[in-house]
Design a protein around this motif. Structure first.
Motif, short mmCIF file in Angstrom:
data_model
loop_
_atom_site.label_atom_id
_atom_site.label_comp_id
_atom_site.label_asym_id
_atom_site.label_seq_id
_atom_site.Cartn_x
_atom_site.Cartn_y
_atom_site.Cartn_z
N ALA A 1 0.82 -1.21 0.00
CA ALA A 1 0.00 0.00 0.00
C ALA A 1 0.85 1.26 0.00
CB ALA A 1 -0.93 0.00 1.21
N GLY A 2 2.14 1.12 0.23
CA GLY A 2 3.02 2.28 0.25
C GLY A 2 3.87 2.31 1.50
N THR A 3 4.47 3.44 1.76
CA THR A 3 5.34 3.56 2.91
C THR A 3 4.59 4.17 4.09
OG1 THR A 3 6.13 5.71 2.15
CG2 THR A 3 7.40 3.77 1.47
N GLY A 4 5.25 4.21 5.22
CA GLY A 4 4.64 4.70 6.46
C GLY A 4 4.27 3.51 7.33
N ALA A 5 4.28 3.72 8.63
CA ALA A 5 4.04 2.63 9.58
C ALA A 5 2.66 2.00 9.41
CB ALA A 5 4.24 3.12 11.01
N ASP A 6 1.63 2.81 9.19
CA ASP A 6 0.28 2.26 9.03
C ASP A 6 0.18 1.38 7.79
OD1 ASP A 6 -0.81 3.39 11.34
OD2 ASP A 6 -1.31 5.27 10.30
N ASN A 7 0.74 1.84 6.67
CA ASN A 7 0.73 1.04 5.45
C ASN A 7 1.57 -0.22 5.62
OD1 ASN A 7 -0.96 2.69 3.96
ND2 ASN A 7 0.72 3.95 3.22
N MET B 1 13.30 1.25 4.74
CA MET B 1 12.06 0.76 5.35
C MET B 1 12.20 0.44 6.84
SD MET B 1 9.71 0.92 3.11
CE MET B 1 8.43 0.02 3.94
N GLN B 2 13.39 0.60 7.37
CA GLN B 2 13.64 0.22 8.76
C GLN B 2 12.71 0.94 9.74
OE1 GLN B 2 17.63 0.93 10.14
NE2 GLN B 2 17.27 -0.13 12.07
N ARG B 3 12.61 2.23 9.60
CA ARG B 3 11.80 3.01 10.55
C ARG B 3 10.33 2.58 10.49
NH1 ARG B 3 9.93 9.09 10.52
NH2 ARG B 3 9.50 9.34 12.74
N ASP B 4 9.80 2.41 9.29
CA ASP B 4 8.40 1.98 9.15
C ASP B 4 8.20 0.60 9.79
OD1 ASP B 4 7.94 4.31 7.76
OD2 ASP B 4 7.90 3.34 5.78
N ALA B 5 9.14 -0.30 9.53
CA ALA B 5 9.03 -1.66 10.09
C ALA B 5 9.11 -1.62 11.61
CB ALA B 5 10.13 -2.55 9.52
N GLU B 6 10.05 -0.85 12.15
CA GLU B 6 10.20 -0.77 13.60
C GLU B 6 8.98 -0.14 14.26
OE1 GLU B 6 15.08 -0.59 13.89
OE2 GLU B 6 13.92 1.27 14.02
N GLN B 7 8.45 0.91 13.66
CA GLN B 7 7.26 1.54 14.22
C GLN B 7 6.06 0.60 14.13
OE1 GLN B 7 6.90 5.25 12.09
NE2 GLN B 7 8.06 6.37 13.64
N ALA B 8 5.89 -0.05 12.99
CA ALA B 8 4.72 -0.90 12.80
C ALA B 8 4.76 -2.14 13.69
CB ALA B 8 4.62 -1.32 11.33
N ILE C 1 15.28 -7.60 10.44
CA ILE C 1 16.68 -7.56 10.03
C ILE C 1 16.79 -6.47 8.98
CG2 ILE C 1 18.58 -8.76 8.89
CD1 ILE C 1 17.43 -11.37 9.99
N THR C 2 17.60 -5.47 9.25
CA THR C 2 17.83 -4.38 8.30
C THR C 2 19.21 -4.59 7.69
OG1 THR C 2 16.51 -2.89 9.64
CG2 THR C 2 17.96 -1.89 8.01
N THR C 3 19.26 -4.53 6.38
CA THR C 3 20.55 -4.73 5.71
C THR C 3 20.82 -3.59 4.73
OG1 THR C 3 21.87 -6.16 4.26
CG2 THR C 3 19.47 -6.29 4.02
N PRO C 4 22.02 -3.03 4.79
CA PRO C 4 22.38 -2.00 3.82
C PRO C 4 22.62 -2.58 2.43
CG PRO C 4 24.24 -2.50 5.24
CD PRO C 4 23.07 -3.26 5.78
N LEU C 5 22.54 -3.89 2.29
CA LEU C 5 22.72 -4.53 1.00
C LEU C 5 21.46 -4.46 0.16
CD1 LEU C 5 24.67 -7.62 2.34
CD2 LEU C 5 25.62 -5.58 1.24
N MET C 6 20.37 -3.93 0.74
CA MET C 6 19.11 -3.73 0.02
C MET C 6 18.78 -2.25 0.03
SD MET C 6 16.74 -6.81 1.42
CE MET C 6 17.15 -8.51 1.11
N ALA C 7 17.99 -1.82 -0.93
CA ALA C 7 17.58 -0.42 -1.02
C ALA C 7 16.13 -0.37 -1.48
CB ALA C 7 18.48 0.34 -1.98
N GLY C 8 15.51 0.76 -1.25
CA GLY C 8 14.14 0.95 -1.74
C GLY C 8 13.10 0.50 -0.73
N ASN C 9 11.87 0.37 -1.21
CA ASN C 9 10.72 0.13 -0.35
C ASN C 9 10.28 -1.33 -0.27
OD1 ASN C 9 10.63 2.86 0.21
ND2 ASN C 9 9.25 3.27 -1.50
N ASP C 10 10.96 -2.22 -0.97
CA ASP C 10 10.59 -3.64 -0.88
C ASP C 10 11.08 -4.22 0.44
OD1 ASP C 10 9.45 -3.56 -3.39
OD2 ASP C 10 11.19 -4.41 -4.40
N TRP C 11 10.33 -5.16 0.96
CA TRP C 11 10.75 -5.90 2.14
C TRP C 11 10.24 -7.32 1.99
CZ3 TRP C 11 6.65 -7.69 5.09
CH2 TRP C 11 5.44 -7.03 4.92
#
Length: 176
Positions: free
Chosen positions: A78-84, A122-129, A149-159
């Motif tokens: 649905a997008g970014t942000g903790a609620d999404n 996406m780390q902040r959104d994941a941690e908040q959610a 698990i947050t990795t700098p080897l990935m980028a963008g909004n996919d998780w």
């Protein structure tokens, strides 16, 4: 006496040999880099959507196996942000719980342990959610539902969401 034959510099003092401090530091750096190698291989495998045992891509629609029916492990976000993120996590978990084995039975036995693998984006959104007890003035029933698990080897909004509830069926493994 100092000797060097295009290799490590060795110092001989009173009959005792010692490796150069510069060489020792470089060896430590190489050891640290080699410890990161499995993480790099795993991230690359996930991002390339490598093939499974049956030749199909890990993430996608999978053909019928026995009486499993066709199944997809891709969920549109649905997008970014903790609620999404929370809504997307709930959808992904529901899809995962609906996976069937070759006999048409539930593949996953429960909802845990789950792990989210995400980029720093996406780390902040994941941690908040998944960490907040309250979210948008409501009780967050999914707080603590997965490790992150947050990795700098990935980028963008996919998780990615992985389950380790079946000891015999791991999404990825590294043989050493």
């Amino acid at each position: 006496l100092v000797t060097s034959n295009n290799g490590p510099t060795t110092y001989m003092l009173n009959g005792n040999s010692r490796t150069s401090p510069h060489i020792r530091k470089r060896i430590q750096q190489l050891a640290a880099e080699s410890a990161r190698f499995p993480d790099e291989i795993l991230a690359q495998t996930i991002l390339e959507n490598a093939a499974c045992y049956d030749g199909s891509a890990m993430f996608g629609t999978h053909p019928n196996r026995g009486t499993s029916g066709e199944q997809s492990n891709l969920v549109s976000g649905a997008g970014t942000g903790a609620d999404n993120f929370l809504d997307d996590f709930a959808s992904a978990r529901k899809a995962m719980l609906n996976f069937k084995d070759e006999s048409g039975r539930a593949f996953h036995s429960a909802t845990g342990p789950l792990t989210v693998v995400c980029s720093p984006d996406m780390q902040r959104d994941a941690e908040q959610a998944l960490g907040a007890v309250m979210l948008s003035n409501s009780t967050n029933t999914l707080a603590g539902a997965a490790d992150i698990i947050t990795t700098p080897l990935m980028a963008g909004n996919d998780w990615y969401l992985f389950s380790a509830d079946k000891p015999s069926a791991k999404p990825y493994f590294m043989q050493e």
